[in-house]
Every structure is written in structure tokens, then in C-alpha cells.
Write a protein that holds these residues in place. Structure first.
Motif, PDB file in Angstrom:
ATOM      1  N   MET A 103     -14.230 -14.983   9.513  1.00 11.85           N
ATOM      2  CA  MET A 103     -13.565 -13.839   8.699  1.00 11.85           C
ATOM      3  C   MET A 103     -14.331 -12.696  10.079  1.00 11.85           C
ATOM      4  SD  MET A 103     -13.336 -11.879   5.738  1.00 11.85           S
ATOM      5  CE  MET A 103     -15.380 -12.187   4.939  1.00 11.85           C
ATOM      6  N   ILE A 104     -15.874 -12.385   9.401  1.00 13.97           N
ATOM      7  CA  ILE A 104     -16.116 -11.035  10.721  1.00 13.97           C
ATOM      8  C   ILE A 104     -16.321 -11.220  11.856  1.00 13.97           C
ATOM      9  CG2 ILE A 104     -18.922 -10.764  10.652  1.00 13.97           C
ATOM     10  CD1 ILE A 104     -19.441 -11.684   7.606  1.00 13.97           C
ATOM     11  N   ASP A 106     -13.940 -12.477  13.673  1.00 17.09           N
ATOM     12  CA  ASP A 106     -12.819 -11.908  13.743  1.00 17.09           C
ATOM     13  C   ASP A 106     -12.137  -9.985  13.410  1.00 17.09           C
ATOM     14  OD1 ASP A 106     -11.188 -14.084  14.958  1.00 17.09           O
ATOM     15  OD2 ASP A 106     -10.771 -14.299  12.607  1.00 17.09           O
ATOM     16  N   HIS A 107     -12.745  -9.239  12.494  1.00 18.35           N
ATOM     17  CA  HIS A 107     -12.488  -8.193  12.367  1.00 18.35           C
ATOM     18  C   HIS A 107     -12.906  -7.252  13.589  1.00 18.35           C
ATOM     19  CE1 HIS A 107     -10.991  -6.628   8.032  1.00 18.35           C
ATOM     20  NE2 HIS A 107     -12.181  -8.231   7.168  1.00 18.35           N
ATOM     21  N   SER A 110     -11.147  -8.971  17.020  1.00 19.25           N
ATOM     22  CA  SER A 110      -9.532  -8.757  16.557  1.00 19.25           C
ATOM     23  C   SER A 110      -9.218  -6.942  16.644  1.00 19.25           C
ATOM     24  CB  SER A 110      -8.907  -9.440  16.221  1.00 19.25           C
ATOM     25  OG  SER A 110      -8.769 -11.082  16.382  1.00 19.25           O
ATOM     26  N   GLY A 111     -10.352  -6.133  15.406  1.00 22.65           N
ATOM     27  CA  GLY A 111      -9.998  -5.643  14.726  1.00 22.65           C
ATOM     28  C   GLY A 111     -10.587  -4.172  14.923  1.00 22.65           C
ATOM     29  N   GLY A 139     -13.709   0.603  11.779  1.00 19.53           N
ATOM     30  CA  GLY A 139     -13.786  -0.722  11.487  1.00 19.53           C
ATOM     31  C   GLY A 139     -14.764  -1.163  10.988  1.00 19.53           C
ATOM     32  N   ALA A 142     -15.233  -0.793   6.966  1.00 18.47           N
ATOM     33  CA  ALA A 142     -14.768  -2.393   6.423  1.00 18.47           C
ATOM     34  C   ALA A 142     -15.571  -2.945   6.481  1.00 18.47           C
ATOM     35  CB  ALA A 142     -13.620  -2.872   7.054  1.00 18.47           C
ATOM     36  N   LEU A 143     -16.464  -3.167   7.499  1.00 19.40           N
ATOM     37  CA  LEU A 143     -17.522  -4.488   7.732  1.00 19.40           C
ATOM     38  C   LEU A 143     -18.701  -4.060   6.855  1.00 19.40           C
ATOM     39  CD1 LEU A 143     -17.808  -6.617   9.669  1.00 19.40           C
ATOM     40  CD2 LEU A 143     -18.603  -5.178  11.798  1.00 19.40           C
ATOM     41  N   ILE A 146     -17.832  -5.518   3.286  1.00 20.89           N
ATOM     42  CA  ILE A 146     -18.164  -6.663   3.330  1.00 20.89           C
ATOM     43  C   ILE A 146     -18.906  -7.696   3.243  1.00 20.89           C
ATOM     44  CG2 ILE A 146     -17.124  -8.784   5.044  1.00 20.89           C
ATOM     45  CD1 ILE A 146     -14.919  -6.878   6.366  1.00 20.89           C
TER      46      ILE A 146
END
Length: 217
Positions: A103-104, A106-107, A110-111, A139, A142-143, A146
Motif C-alpha cells: 500500500m505504501i 503504491d501510494h 502511483s499517487g 501525497g 496522507a503518507l 499512514i
């Protein structure tokens, strides 16, 4: 020497964060390779040459020739390295932690990173600095949240993982685009801890064969 046993060839640009992810993985796993520099700025961008297009039709770095195949996309390459050389592992065995690592990663891949990529910034024009800062800051907000739930010493607890391989190059991009890092203490702390590790040092943009003299460490 058969092609299958030949030394891997990494097509890389010293400043490419995607290339850096792969260089870290290769260093961690102790896989030696030959480096072919692809200068993304010189000659209108060497990635657009017919020669390189034959290596990677997407005309992006990194690309890795290994075991008789050519792979592009940094995470696909890292997953392959994980499969053929499982130690040290870059994906935790626990399914929940493994999902968090992915998930991290991909963040970031991709993000955040594609939005401030060189090809995108060229299209943006004069406001590219502001654009890059905004993309990275949103970004990172959000990170940071998380990571407050997943982090130990590194992104997911205390083992270096694929997530960390994505984090460090992205923080380097943030610094290059003069993003204020003070709102992201967890990101900053993890990044600092990772940069102390040998694999992250040897793969650093300041220590590559194609690093210009003025940017060398």
C-alpha cells in the motif's frame, strides 16, 4: 558464458527516483550489475532514442536485463529480485504487514511520483515548481498519517521493505523541489534512519557513474 548467467544490466539515470529504488534493491540483495546510463535531459532525452526504445518501449528508466529477459517498471523489477533472491526479504511474511508495505509503495509510485515526473513537469511549463510541491505535499500529508500507524524504525515496523525503497527517493525529490518537510516528522525520521544504511548510500544519486562532478558526494 551463457546469456542466462551474464551479469545483469541496469539502464538508469542518476537522478531518477524510480532507478534509485531498483539500485537499492540490487544493493540490499548483493546482486552485482553493469550500469548503462540513460541521460533523460541530454540530446533531447536519450530515453527517446530508437536504441533505448528497443529496450523499453515506454521510454522510461529503469530497465533491467537479467536472466535472459528485460524488465521495466521499478516495482515489477523489485518483485522479480525478491522472487529470485529472497534474502534479505523486502516483503514481510505476515499478510497484513505485506499488504501495508504494498500500500505504501503504491501510494508513492502511483499517487505521488508520476504527478511530478519530468515528462509531466515539461507539460506544466512555468509553474512546474509549484505543481511539483503541491503534488508531493498532498501525497505526503496522507503518507504521514499512514506511517504513524505502520512505522517502527522503518515504514512498516523494524524491517527494511519495498516501501522504504520507494520512500527515500521520493523524499529526495521533495527536497529537490524545496518542499517544506516540517509537517512530516515520521517521514523525515524514517528517511534519516534509512540513509544511514549502506545499500541506500551506495545507490544514492550523488554516487553514480553518471553523476555530474558538481553533484558528486
Amino acid at each position: 558464458m551463457s546469456s542466462a548467467a551474464a551479469k545483469p544490466i541496469l539502464y538508469s539515470y542518476f537522478r531518477s527516483s524510480c532507478s534509485w529504488r531498483v539500485r537499492i534493491a540490487l544493493a540490499l540483495k548483493g546482486i552485482s550489475y553493469d550500469l548503462v546510463p540513460v541521460n533523460l535531459l541530454k540530446d533531447g532525452g536519450q530515453q527517446f532514442s530508437a536504441e533505448f526504445k528497443a529496450v523499453n518501449p515506454m521510454q522510461q528508466v529503469p530497465a533491467l536485463k537479467i536472466d535472459g529477459i528485460t524488465l521495466s517498471q521499478s516495482l515489477a523489477i523489485i518483485h522479480y529480485l525478491e522472487d529470485i533472491c529472497p534474502n534479505p526479504r523486502l516483503l514481510p511474511q505476515d499478510p497484513k504487514k505485506r499488504a501495508q508495505v504494498r500500500m505504501i509503495a503504491d501510494h508513492i509510485v502511483s499517487g505521488i511520483q508520476p504527478l511530478q515526473n519530468l515528462s509531466v513537469l515539461k507539460q506544466i511549463g512555468e509553474k512546474k515548481m509549484e505543481w511539483a510541491q503541491n503534488c508531493i505535499a498532498s501525497g505526503f500529508q496522507a503518507l504521514e498519517q499512514i506511517l504513524q500507524h505502520t512505522a517502527g524504525r522503518y515504514c512498516v515496523e523494524d524491517e527494511v521493505s519495498m516501501a522504504d525503497l520507494c520512500l527515500v527517493p521520493q523524499v529526495s525529490n521533495a527536497e529537490r523541489y524545496k518542499v517544506d518537510m516540517s509537517p512530516y516528522p515520521t517521514i523525515t525520521r524514517i528517511n534519516k534512519a534509512l540513509l544511514e544504511l549502506e545499500a541506500f548510500k551506495v545507490s544514492h544519486p550523488s554516487r553514480q557513474p553518471d553523476t555530474p562532478a558538481e553533484l558528486r558526494a
